[in-house]
Design a protein around this motif. Structure first.
Motif, PDB file in Angstrom:
ATOM      1  N   ARG A 309       0.843  -1.181   0.000  1.00 61.76           N
ATOM      2  CA  ARG A 309       0.000   0.000   0.000  1.00 61.76           C
ATOM      3  C   ARG A 309       0.887   1.242   0.000  1.00 61.76           C
ATOM      4  O   ARG A 309       1.976   1.234   0.586  1.00 61.76           O
ATOM      5  CB  ARG A 309      -0.935   0.002   1.212  1.00 61.76           C
ATOM      6  N   VAL A 310       0.418   2.293  -0.657  1.00 59.10           N
ATOM      7  CA  VAL A 310       1.168   3.545  -0.726  1.00 59.10           C
ATOM      8  C   VAL A 310       0.888   4.365   0.524  1.00 59.10           C
ATOM      9  O   VAL A 310      -0.270   4.615   0.875  1.00 59.10           O
ATOM     10  CB  VAL A 310       0.780   4.354  -1.982  1.00 59.10           C
ATOM     11  N   GLY A 311       1.951   4.754   1.210  1.00 63.15           N
ATOM     12  CA  GLY A 311       1.818   5.589   2.388  1.00 63.15           C
ATOM     13  C   GLY A 311       1.985   7.061   2.067  1.00 63.15           C
ATOM     14  O   GLY A 311       2.111   7.463   0.897  1.00 63.15           O
ATOM     15  N   ALA A 312       1.987   7.868   3.101  1.00 64.01           N
ATOM     16  CA  ALA A 312       2.157   9.309   2.918  1.00 64.01           C
ATOM     17  C   ALA A 312       3.552   9.611   2.400  1.00 64.01           C
ATOM     18  O   ALA A 312       4.531   8.967   2.774  1.00 64.01           O
ATOM     19  CB  ALA A 312       1.926  10.029   4.248  1.00 64.01           C
ATOM     20  N   ALA A 313       3.634  10.618   1.531  1.00 63.99           N
ATOM     21  CA  ALA A 313       4.929  11.038   0.998  1.00 63.99           C
ATOM     22  C   ALA A 313       5.779  11.649   2.108  1.00 63.99           C
ATOM     23  O   ALA A 313       5.263  12.191   3.086  1.00 63.99           O
ATOM     24  CB  ALA A 313       4.736  12.038  -0.126  1.00 63.99           C
ATOM     25  N   ILE A 314       7.080  11.523   1.941  1.00 62.58           N
ATOM     26  CA  ILE A 314       8.030  12.076   2.904  1.00 62.58           C
ATOM     27  C   ILE A 314       8.726  13.284   2.271  1.00 62.58           C
ATOM     28  O   ILE A 314       9.408  13.155   1.247  1.00 62.58           O
ATOM     29  CB  ILE A 314       9.074  11.037   3.320  1.00 62.58           C
ATOM     30  N   ALA A 315       8.540  14.439   2.870  1.00 63.15           N
ATOM     31  CA  ALA A 315       9.211  15.648   2.385  1.00 63.15           C
ATOM     32  C   ALA A 315      10.636  15.677   2.927  1.00 63.15           C
ATOM     33  O   ALA A 315      10.860  15.473   4.115  1.00 63.15           O
ATOM     34  CB  ALA A 315       8.450  16.890   2.821  1.00 63.15           C
ATOM     35  N   ALA A 316      11.581  15.922   2.058  1.00 64.92           N
ATOM     36  CA  ALA A 316      12.996  15.959   2.454  1.00 64.92           C
ATOM     37  C   ALA A 316      13.492  17.405   2.482  1.00 64.92           C
ATOM     38  O   ALA A 316      12.908  18.285   1.839  1.00 64.92           O
ATOM     39  CB  ALA A 316      13.822  15.143   1.468  1.00 64.92           C
ATOM     40  N   PRO A 317      14.568  17.676   3.239  1.00 67.92           N
ATOM     41  CA  PRO A 317      15.132  19.026   3.232  1.00 67.92           C
ATOM     42  C   PRO A 317      15.512  19.462   1.825  1.00 67.92           C
ATOM     43  O   PRO A 317      15.982  18.656   1.017  1.00 67.92           O
ATOM     44  CB  PRO A 317      16.376  18.889   4.124  1.00 67.92           C
ATOM     45  N   GLU A 318      15.297  20.713   1.537  1.00 70.11           N
ATOM     46  CA  GLU A 318      15.599  21.244   0.211  1.00 70.11           C
ATOM     47  C   GLU A 318      17.110  21.329  -0.011  1.00 70.11           C
ATOM     48  O   GLU A 318      17.883  21.601   0.916  1.00 70.11           O
ATOM     49  CB  GLU A 318      14.998  22.644   0.041  1.00 70.11           C
ATOM     50  N   ILE A 319      17.519  21.078  -1.232  1.00 69.63           N
ATOM     51  CA  ILE A 319      18.897  21.298  -1.661  1.00 69.63           C
ATOM     52  C   ILE A 319      18.873  22.496  -2.612  1.00 69.63           C
ATOM     53  O   ILE A 319      18.085  22.519  -3.566  1.00 69.63           O
ATOM     54  CB  ILE A 319      19.461  20.070  -2.411  1.00 69.63           C
ATOM     55  N   PRO A 320      19.716  23.515  -2.368  1.00 70.67           N
ATOM     56  CA  PRO A 320      19.664  24.697  -3.238  1.00 70.67           C
ATOM     57  C   PRO A 320      20.125  24.373  -4.651  1.00 70.67           C
ATOM     58  O   PRO A 320      20.818  23.380  -4.896  1.00 70.67           O
ATOM     59  CB  PRO A 320      20.620  25.682  -2.561  1.00 70.67           C
ATOM     60  N   ALA A 321      19.726  25.225  -5.580  1.00 70.36           N
ATOM     61  CA  ALA A 321      20.160  25.074  -6.966  1.00 70.36           C
ATOM     62  C   ALA A 321      21.655  25.373  -7.076  1.00 70.36           C
ATOM     63  O   ALA A 321      22.263  26.002  -6.181  1.00 70.36           O
ATOM     64  CB  ALA A 321      19.369  26.012  -7.866  1.00 70.36           C
ATOM     65  N   ALA A 322      22.260  24.943  -8.165  1.00 67.08           N
ATOM     66  CA  ALA A 322      23.685  25.233  -8.402  1.00 67.08           C
ATOM     67  C   ALA A 322      23.920  26.738  -8.402  1.00 67.08           C
ATOM     68  O   ALA A 322      23.099  27.518  -8.905  1.00 67.08           O
ATOM     69  CB  ALA A 322      24.111  24.632  -9.728  1.00 67.08           C
ATOM     70  N   ARG A 323      25.030  27.155  -7.818  1.00 61.98           N
ATOM     71  CA  ARG A 323      25.389  28.574  -7.788  1.00 61.98           C
ATOM     72  C   ARG A 323      26.328  28.902  -8.943  1.00 61.98           C
ATOM     73  O   ARG A 323      27.217  28.090  -9.262  1.00 61.98           O
ATOM     74  CB  ARG A 323      26.107  28.928  -6.479  1.00 61.98           C
ATOM     75  N   PRO A 324      26.183  30.053  -9.582  1.00 60.57           N
ATOM     76  CA  PRO A 324      27.120  30.455 -10.645  1.00 60.57           C
ATOM     77  C   PRO A 324      28.539  30.541 -10.085  1.00 60.57           C
ATOM     78  O   PRO A 324      28.762  31.079  -8.997  1.00 60.57           O
ATOM     79  CB  PRO A 324      26.608  31.831 -11.074  1.00 60.57           C
ATOM     80  N   ARG A 325      29.499  30.012 -10.808  1.00 54.71           N
ATOM     81  CA  ARG A 325      30.878  30.002 -10.361  1.00 54.71           C
ATOM     82  C   ARG A 325      31.751  30.695 -11.395  1.00 54.71           C
ATOM     83  O   ARG A 325      31.469  30.669 -12.609  1.00 54.71           O
ATOM     84  CB  ARG A 325      31.369  28.556 -10.151  1.00 54.71           C
ATOM     85  N   PRO A 326      32.866  31.307 -10.969  1.00 57.85           N
ATOM     86  CA  PRO A 326      33.691  32.103 -11.891  1.00 57.85           C
ATOM     87  C   PRO A 326      34.619  31.277 -12.781  1.00 57.85           C
ATOM     88  O   PRO A 326      35.279  31.828 -13.665  1.00 57.85           O
ATOM     89  CB  PRO A 326      34.500  32.986 -10.946  1.00 57.85           C
ATOM     90  N   ARG A 327      34.720  30.001 -12.554  1.00 58.47           N
ATOM     91  CA  ARG A 327      35.584  29.107 -13.321  1.00 58.47           C
ATOM     92  C   ARG A 327      37.065  29.531 -13.278  1.00 58.47           C
ATOM     93  O   ARG A 327      37.786  29.489 -14.289  1.00 58.47           O
ATOM     94  CB  ARG A 327      35.113  29.001 -14.771  1.00 58.47           C
ATOM     95  N   LEU A 328      37.491  29.947 -12.106  1.00 57.42           N
ATOM     96  CA  LEU A 328      38.895  30.260 -11.927  1.00 57.42           C
ATOM     97  C   LEU A 328      39.729  29.001 -12.021  1.00 57.42           C
ATOM     98  O   LEU A 328      39.273  27.913 -11.696  1.00 57.42           O
ATOM     99  CB  LEU A 328      39.137  30.913 -10.568  1.00 57.42           C
ATOM    100  N   ARG A 329      40.960  29.101 -12.457  1.00 56.28           N
ATOM    101  CA  ARG A 329      41.879  27.977 -12.524  1.00 56.28           C
ATOM    102  C   ARG A 329      42.942  28.043 -11.441  1.00 56.28           C
ATOM    103  O   ARG A 329      43.657  27.060 -11.205  1.00 56.28           O
ATOM    104  CB  ARG A 329      42.563  27.915 -13.902  1.00 56.28           C
ATOM    105  N   HIS A 330      43.048  29.204 -10.777  1.00 53.98           N
ATOM    106  CA  HIS A 330      43.998  29.384  -9.674  1.00 53.98           C
ATOM    107  C   HIS A 330      43.329  30.203  -8.598  1.00 53.98           C
ATOM    108  O   HIS A 330      42.450  31.036  -8.892  1.00 53.98           O
ATOM    109  CB  HIS A 330      45.280  30.099 -10.163  1.00 53.98           C
TER     110      HIS A 330
END
Length: 334
Positions: A309-330
């Protein structure tokens, strides 16, 4: 033989299902131990607890099946899940791509993915999914690998692979189709759309028990059905798979290993083995996605039935979206 695990109020029992009773393995053995002994070893144990007519000996404790709660019949070493039914692929692709299509690569080999062995449930368990608007079931038969090769078997041919098939169990590969669709656009997965739960049961039926159902080409011609709230949703023959089961095991072992306790799902049967296939064919969410309280009952000839039988859904903590990064090499200097 039918082999099961159960809870009886005092702990976990592991042993044989004989008629309408359960009998624990001799010597305190567990299912994992018996899988390592292979079919021959399992038969030897069975003879130690039964009489000539196949009934439990008077000297062993036989508990009514109705007095125990069945668990998943094994704790898997790993779970591979194949996609072996062409009809299923046709329907699901129609929902994902807007047209029915089977990639040429599907025909080349019995493709599989790994799913989570740590979220296994058993018969009559309530399955609690993640938050999803498209909860689905998947009706499958699964191979259980056995044998005494501690180091595992590698690069098996089909004949050798057949010898390590200990038995079969019903498998419900629960799916959150909206989560699955998102992650597969990244060309990985399925992952979070799947790994919240897989149900196995009600027991393992040994390979010799279903051998009479093998057709002339080596396919298991077992009838499989799935019901939601008592309504028949899908039905198929397992012999409609693109490959017989030993070839699944052989492919899994290619440049790898299969070991006792590995579970290999057949993939979803066709003709309504899951809602996703029907959604693709109907171009609508018909029948509707599963909801809390729905009962899913799977029946496979010669194996048994698996109900959840299907039970109640479980809400999980949110994970934020990817953040823009500067793509530095050093690193920047302080």
């Amino acid at each position: 033989m039918r082999i099961a695990r159960w809870a009886d109020g005092s702990g976990t029992g592991e042993g044989f299902v004989i008629g309408d009773r359960v009998v624990a393995f001799p010597d305190g053995l567990a299912v994992a131990d018996v899988l390592h002994r292979g079919l021959t070893g399992a038969h030897e144990l069975y003879e130690r607890v039964t009489d000539a007519a196949g009934a439990p000996l008077a000297s062993v404790r036989a508990v009514p099946l109705a007095d125990v709660r069945l668990l998943a019949p094994l704790v898997p070493a790993s779970v591979r899940d194949f996609v072996a039914f062409e009809e299923h692929v046709e329907g699901v692709s129609a929902g994902v791509e807007g047209k029915s299509d089977v990639a040429a690569e599907w025909y080349e080999a019995p493709t599989f993915y790994f799913t989570n062995p740590h979220t296994i449930s058993g018969p009559d368990d309530v399955v609690r999914p993640p938050v999803t608007e498209k909860l689905d079931f998947e009706l499958e038969l699964a191979v259980v690998v056995g044998g005494d090769a501690e180091a595992g078997e590698s690069n098996l041919d089909a004949e050798a692979a057949a010898s390590v098939i200990f038995g079969y169990t019903i498998m419900n590969d629960w799916s959150a189709r909206d989560l699955q669709a998102r992650e597969m656009k990244v060309r990985l997965g399925p992952a979070k759309g799947k790994d919240f739960g897989t149900t196995l049961g009600p027991w393992i039926v040994t390979a010799d028990e279903v051998a009479p159902y093998l057709d002339a080409d080596g396919f298991l011609a077992l009838r499989a059905e799935v019901y939601v709230n008592g309504e028949l949703i899908g039905e198929d023959l397992l012999s409609n798979a693109g490959w017989p089961f030993p070839e699944f095991v052989a492919y899994a072992s290619r440049n790898s290993r299969v070991v006792p306790g590995d579970v290999l799902g057949s993939g979803t049967v066709g003709n309504g083995g899951c809602l996703g296939e029907l959604w693709g064919r109907n171009q609508a969410l018909t029948p509707p996605p599963l909801r809390e309280g729905d009962e899913v009952r799977m029946v496979i000839e010669g194996i048994g039935e698996l109900v959840n039988r299907v039970g109640a859904a479980i809400a999980a903590p949110e994970i934020p979206a990817a953040r823009p990064r500067p793509r530095l090499r050093h690193r920047e200097s302080a």
